[in-house]
Design an enzyme around this catalytic site. Structure first.
Site, PDB file in Angstrom:
ATOM      1  N   SER A 175       0.799  -1.232   0.000  1.00  0.00           N
ATOM      2  CA  SER A 175       0.000   0.000   0.000  1.00  0.00           C
ATOM      3  C   SER A 175       0.827   1.275   0.000  1.00  0.00           C
ATOM      4  CB  SER A 175      -0.923  -0.001   1.207  1.00  0.00           C
ATOM      5  OG  SER A 175      -0.165   0.018   2.397  1.00  0.00           O
TER       6      SER A 175
ATOM      7  N   HIS B 256      -5.394  -4.343  -0.654  1.00  0.00           N
ATOM      8  CA  HIS B 256      -5.367  -3.275  -1.661  1.00  0.00           C
ATOM      9  C   HIS B 256      -5.500  -3.789  -3.088  1.00  0.00           C
ATOM     10  CE1 HIS B 256      -4.579   0.274   0.823  1.00  0.00           C
ATOM     11  NE2 HIS B 256      -3.947  -0.575   1.621  1.00  0.00           N
TER      12      HIS B 256
ATOM     13  N   LYS C   3     -12.013  -1.377   2.188  1.00  0.00           N
ATOM     14  CA  LYS C   3     -11.327  -0.536   1.190  1.00  0.00           C
ATOM     15  C   LYS C   3     -12.191  -0.467  -0.068  1.00  0.00           C
ATOM     16  CE  LYS C   3      -7.038  -0.761   3.545  1.00  0.00           C
ATOM     17  NZ  LYS C   3      -6.060  -1.670   4.072  1.00  0.00           N
TER      18      LYS C   3
HETATM   19  C1  LIG Z   1      -5.770  -1.951   5.458  1.00  0.00           C
HETATM   20  C2  LIG Z   1      -5.142  -3.258   5.590  1.00  0.00           C
HETATM   21  C3  LIG Z   1      -5.561  -4.151   6.566  1.00  0.00           C
HETATM   22  C4  LIG Z   1      -6.585  -3.775   7.587  1.00  0.00           C
HETATM   23  O1  LIG Z   1      -7.865  -3.804   7.062  1.00  0.00           O
HETATM   24  P1  LIG Z   1      -9.055  -3.153   7.876  1.00  0.00           P
HETATM   25  O2  LIG Z   1     -10.253  -3.772   7.276  1.00  0.00           O
HETATM   26  O3  LIG Z   1      -8.980  -1.685   7.660  1.00  0.00           O
HETATM   27  O4  LIG Z   1      -8.863  -3.525   9.301  1.00  0.00           O
HETATM   28  C5  LIG Z   1      -4.987  -5.406   6.595  1.00  0.00           C
HETATM   29  N1  LIG Z   1      -4.020  -5.758   5.727  1.00  0.00           N
HETATM   30  C6  LIG Z   1      -3.574  -4.914   4.782  1.00  0.00           C
HETATM   31  C7  LIG Z   1      -2.521  -5.372   3.830  1.00  0.00           C
HETATM   32  C8  LIG Z   1      -4.125  -3.634   4.680  1.00  0.00           C
HETATM   33  O5  LIG Z   1      -3.689  -2.803   3.747  1.00  0.00           O
END
Ligand SMILES: *Cc1c(COP(=O)(O)O)cnc(C)c1O
Length: 397
Positions: free
Chosen positions: A186, A214, A244
């Site tokens: 990310s 992502h 996301k």
């Molecule tokens: C954002 C993210 C998470 C966390 O996800 P949430 O649903 O916001 O708790 C976990 N792993 C990765 C790789 C992320 O980018």
């Protein structure tokens, strides 16, 4: 009475962070987290959300959430294994499995606790985990919780991974060995080298775990990085988030039926934390329906991402090596990065500075997350502001 030891600890560490420009201030929104946001009465072009497809404010999801909330209430009322499982949760899990091309799926309350849940349900102190050095914090914490030996490999360095996998395997010290990686990283927007990872996994009998927070909704016609490489039957754990691209909240594991059965009896956030609320579940089901029936939103996202990248690059910014719509603009030094982001804010762009410890020291960046909901006019305006601030601060010639 308040603890003096705690007071001292907090004061000293907060001051230290602030002095080094590493203390992050939070800006509360007065609007939905859409392509334009309002903060302190000021309208800003928003390039900081993970709302890739604009689904967080999609009327179809809102209607689904409202309808389910009226029908089932605002809370699930219990953990999944007592009586917090609604038919809706099972429908979501069936849809997720279909979406991910796996036998089954299990939903959690967040992507973060999904990693806490899944890694430690399978790995223990007799095992080893090969983990990319740039893996997300929740993967790192999930690995730590499992008590397995954590062996970090250099970011996307397949020679390093192979050497460390070989060493771990040949040592005979470990019962199980897992390789774990983000699907899309990310902070830089680069994609994991999954075909090589699968090859190495087959060679050394590794369990494979891909956190595609992502990549889902973005790559592989929406199904994610694993599908993008045609590896749906080769990856044991496919992790995704519902917060996301899906636009709501939650996380999931997709994989073989036996794996999901095991997680339902052994993963602690599933057993000991209340189920996702009905409205959120219904909104997620709607989002996945939309993604499985059309690629329109993905196409808009990629067009916008490519447009913004081309614009920033032509202006002369260092945008790194992104292969996805994530567009970092690398400034370098932490304080300079924060000043740059602050000037963008004053001029009308919300693009958050990301600095150490989220990224390595000296690689501070303003990270841009274009979405399907941005218009060309918004992106042009953002680029004009980037040019103005870049020149003013001597970052652009
Ligand atoms: C954002 C993210 C998470 C966390 O996800 P949430 O649903 O916001 O708790 C976990 N792993 C990765 C790789 C992320 O980018």
């Amino acid at each position: 009475m308040a603890s003096k030891v705690l007071d001292h600890f907090l004061q000293e560490n907060l001051d230290d962070l602030k002095n080094r420009g590493l203390y992050n201030m939070i800006d509360p929104l007065e609007s939905p987290n859409g392509p334009v946001i309002k903060i302190d009465g000021k309208e800003l072009i928003n390039l900081s959300s993970n709302n890739y497809l604009g689904l967080a404010t999609d009327p179809r999801l809102i209607d689904a959430a409202v309808e389910a909330t009226r029908k089932y209430g605002v809370g699930a009322g219990a953990v999944r294994t007592i009586n917090g499982t609604l038919k809706l949760h099972e429908e979501l899990e069936r849809k997720l499995a279909e979406f991910k091309h796996t036998e089954a799926a299990i939903a959690y309350q967040s992507g973060f606790n999904c990693n806490m849940a899944a890694i430690s349900a399978v790995m223990d102190k007799n095992d080893a985990i090969l983990s990319d050095e740039l893996n997300h914090a929740s993967i790192i914490d999930g690995c730590r919780l499992s008590k397995a030996k954590i062996i970090r490999f250099n970011h996307s360095d397949m020679d390093d991974l192979r050497a460390k996998a070989k060493e771990a395997k040949e040592s005979g010290q470990y019962k199980k060995i897992m390789v774990i990686t983000d699907g899309v990283f990310s902070m830089d927007g680069d994609i994991a080298k999954l075909p090589e990872i699968v090859e190495i996994a087959e060679e050394f009998d590794l369990i494979t775990y891909v956190d595609d927070a992502h990549g889902s909704g973005v790559l592989g016609n929406g199904a994610g990085t694993v599908k993008h490489f045609g590896l749906s039957d080769k990856i044991d754990f496919q992790i995704g988030t519902l917060s996301k691209a899906i636009g709501v909240v939650g996380g999931y594991v997709a994989g073989k039926k036996e794996l999901i059965d095991w997680l339902k009896v052994r993963s602690r956030p599933f057993l000991f934390s209340t189920a996702l609320p009905p409205g959120d579940v219904a909104a997620c089901i709607k989002a996945i329906d939309i993604l499985m029936n059309s690629t329109e939103l993905q196409e808009r996202l990629w067009n916008n991402g490519n447009y913004l990248k081309k614009g920033l690059k032509e202006l002369g910014f260092d945008i790194g090596e992104s292969e996805t719509p994530i567009t970092p603009c690398i400034i370098g030094e932490e304080k300079l990065t924060q000043t740059f982001s602050k000037r963008l804010y004053e001029e009308g762009v919300y693009a958050k500075a990301i600095v150490f410890p989220t990224v390595p020291r000296g690689t501070g960046r303003v990270r841009n997350m274009p979405t399907a909901a941005h218009t060309k006019e918004m992106l042009d305006r953002a680029l004009a502001i980037y040019e103005k601030v870049g020149k003013e601060m001597g970052i652009l010639k």
